[in-house]
Enzyme design. Structure first.
Site, PDB file in Angstrom:
ATOM      1  N   ILE A  59     -15.437 -13.470   1.098  1.00  0.00           N
ATOM      2  CA  ILE A  59     -16.766 -13.253   0.504  1.00  0.00           C
ATOM      3  C   ILE A  59     -17.851 -13.767   1.448  1.00  0.00           C
ATOM      4  O   ILE A  59     -18.832 -13.065   1.726  1.00  0.00           O
ATOM      5  CB  ILE A  59     -16.848 -13.925  -0.883  1.00  0.00           C
ATOM      6  CG1 ILE A  59     -15.892 -13.216  -1.855  1.00  0.00           C
ATOM      7  CG2 ILE A  59     -18.284 -13.918  -1.406  1.00  0.00           C
ATOM      8  CD1 ILE A  59     -15.557 -14.019  -3.102  1.00  0.00           C
ATOM      9  N   TYR A  70      -8.521  -6.042 -12.016  1.00  0.00           N
ATOM     10  CA  TYR A  70      -8.425  -4.988 -10.998  1.00  0.00           C
ATOM     11  C   TYR A  70      -7.036  -4.999 -10.349  1.00  0.00           C
ATOM     12  O   TYR A  70      -6.452  -3.959 -10.093  1.00  0.00           O
ATOM     13  CB  TYR A  70      -9.517  -5.200  -9.950  1.00  0.00           C
ATOM     14  CG  TYR A  70      -9.489  -4.213  -8.803  1.00  0.00           C
ATOM     15  CD1 TYR A  70      -9.982  -2.921  -8.962  1.00  0.00           C
ATOM     16  CD2 TYR A  70      -8.968  -4.565  -7.562  1.00  0.00           C
ATOM     17  CE1 TYR A  70      -9.968  -2.014  -7.919  1.00  0.00           C
ATOM     18  CE2 TYR A  70      -8.944  -3.663  -6.507  1.00  0.00           C
ATOM     19  CZ  TYR A  70      -9.442  -2.385  -6.694  1.00  0.00           C
ATOM     20  OH  TYR A  70      -9.418  -1.489  -5.658  1.00  0.00           O
ATOM     21  N   TYR A  71      -6.546  -6.203 -10.062  1.00  0.00           N
ATOM     22  CA  TYR A  71      -5.253  -6.338  -9.396  1.00  0.00           C
ATOM     23  C   TYR A  71      -4.141  -6.549 -10.410  1.00  0.00           C
ATOM     24  O   TYR A  71      -4.351  -7.175 -11.450  1.00  0.00           O
ATOM     25  CB  TYR A  71      -5.266  -7.535  -8.436  1.00  0.00           C
ATOM     26  CG  TYR A  71      -6.269  -7.411  -7.313  1.00  0.00           C
ATOM     27  CD1 TYR A  71      -6.055  -6.552  -6.247  1.00  0.00           C
ATOM     28  CD2 TYR A  71      -7.434  -8.172  -7.307  1.00  0.00           C
ATOM     29  CE1 TYR A  71      -6.974  -6.449  -5.208  1.00  0.00           C
ATOM     30  CE2 TYR A  71      -8.357  -8.077  -6.277  1.00  0.00           C
ATOM     31  CZ  TYR A  71      -8.113  -7.208  -5.226  1.00  0.00           C
ATOM     32  OH  TYR A  71      -9.017  -7.108  -4.210  1.00  0.00           O
ATOM     33  N   HIS A 103     -13.539  -4.147  -2.139  1.00  0.00           N
ATOM     34  CA  HIS A 103     -13.141  -5.049  -3.216  1.00  0.00           C
ATOM     35  C   HIS A 103     -12.590  -6.327  -2.594  1.00  0.00           C
ATOM     36  O   HIS A 103     -11.870  -6.268  -1.601  1.00  0.00           O
ATOM     37  CB  HIS A 103     -12.048  -4.417  -4.082  1.00  0.00           C
ATOM     38  CG  HIS A 103     -12.496  -3.200  -4.811  1.00  0.00           C
ATOM     39  ND1 HIS A 103     -12.283  -1.924  -4.345  1.00  0.00           N
ATOM     40  CD2 HIS A 103     -13.153  -3.055  -5.987  1.00  0.00           C
ATOM     41  CE1 HIS A 103     -12.783  -1.047  -5.196  1.00  0.00           C
ATOM     42  NE2 HIS A 103     -13.327  -1.706  -6.198  1.00  0.00           N
ATOM     43  N   TYR A 161     -15.518   3.241   2.194  1.00  0.00           N
ATOM     44  CA  TYR A 161     -14.812   2.203   1.447  1.00  0.00           C
ATOM     45  C   TYR A 161     -13.882   1.486   2.419  1.00  0.00           C
ATOM     46  O   TYR A 161     -13.023   2.119   3.045  1.00  0.00           O
ATOM     47  CB  TYR A 161     -14.007   2.817   0.303  1.00  0.00           C
ATOM     48  CG  TYR A 161     -13.133   1.817  -0.409  1.00  0.00           C
ATOM     49  CD1 TYR A 161     -13.680   0.689  -1.024  1.00  0.00           C
ATOM     50  CD2 TYR A 161     -11.749   1.979  -0.472  1.00  0.00           C
ATOM     51  CE1 TYR A 161     -12.883  -0.239  -1.673  1.00  0.00           C
ATOM     52  CE2 TYR A 161     -10.948   1.067  -1.126  1.00  0.00           C
ATOM     53  CZ  TYR A 161     -11.519  -0.048  -1.725  1.00  0.00           C
ATOM     54  OH  TYR A 161     -10.733  -0.968  -2.367  1.00  0.00           O
ATOM     55  N   TYR A 202       0.829  -1.196   0.000  1.00  0.00           N
ATOM     56  CA  TYR A 202       0.000   0.000   0.000  1.00  0.00           C
ATOM     57  C   TYR A 202       0.866   1.249   0.000  1.00  0.00           C
ATOM     58  O   TYR A 202       1.896   1.311   0.661  1.00  0.00           O
ATOM     59  CB  TYR A 202      -0.967  -0.032   1.192  1.00  0.00           C
ATOM     60  CG  TYR A 202      -1.964  -1.146   1.031  1.00  0.00           C
ATOM     61  CD1 TYR A 202      -3.067  -0.982   0.208  1.00  0.00           C
ATOM     62  CD2 TYR A 202      -1.764  -2.379   1.632  1.00  0.00           C
ATOM     63  CE1 TYR A 202      -3.963  -2.015   0.004  1.00  0.00           C
ATOM     64  CE2 TYR A 202      -2.663  -3.418   1.434  1.00  0.00           C
ATOM     65  CZ  TYR A 202      -3.753  -3.227   0.618  1.00  0.00           C
ATOM     66  OH  TYR A 202      -4.633  -4.249   0.411  1.00  0.00           O
TER      67      TYR A 202
END
Length: 164
Positions: free
Chosen positions: A124, A141-142, A115, A77, A34
């Protein structure tokens, strides 16, 4: 398990002086690195970013970003939520997520999203227990992790009826 003593799980805010704890956890927990903006957003979110301690050991965290939607409404988020493997199943992730959901309820924030990598069934299923639903699939996305696709999981909450 025997009838051992109850071990306290405590939450603490993330500040400049302990943000390294969050960085260390993220390095251990997640396959991505990050950037500084992530940590700036986490610090700016105030109560929406927490470290979790189990017997005074830092074992988990939730980091959120507050976003302003068109029309001025705020949504949350969830950038990261993680608990070190030996401490999973003890209610720590639940405690972290419930903390954020409670804040959203108190502040009339009606949308929370995140996400999740499409193959992360544990995550999930965890979020689905709290009323999150898959609302979108994003291809590629990744970068540098497989599979590169993610689901967007969203929870819409009802406006609070309580008057303060």
């Amino acid at each position: 398990m025997g009838a051992g003593r109850e071990v306290a799980i405590s939450l603490d805010g993330v500040r400049d002086k302990n943000v390294m704890q969050l960085k260390k956890l993220n390095t251990a927990l997640f396959p991505v690195r990050y950037n500084d903006k992530y940590y700036a957003d986490a610090l700016a979110s105030g109560e929406f970013t927490k470290l979790a301690y189990y017997s005074d050991i830092c074992v988990g965290s939730i980091a959120c970003r507050l976003e302003k939607k068109e029309g001025g409404a705020i949504r949350v988020y969830i950038m990261t939520l993680g608990v070190l493997a030996p401490y999973r199943g003890l209610g720590i992730g639940t405690r972290l997520l419930n903390h954020v959901l409670d804040l959203c309820s108190k502040q009339n924030i009606l949308e929370i999203y995140l996400h999740v990598q499409t193959n992360n069934e544990d995550a999930i299923n965890f979020y689905k227990k709290f009323g999150f639903e898959i609302t979108e699939t994003i291809k590629n996305y990744y970068t540098n992790i497989d599979p590169p696709d993610c689901f967007v999981l969203t929870k819409f909450t009802a406006p609070s009826q309580a008057k303060k």
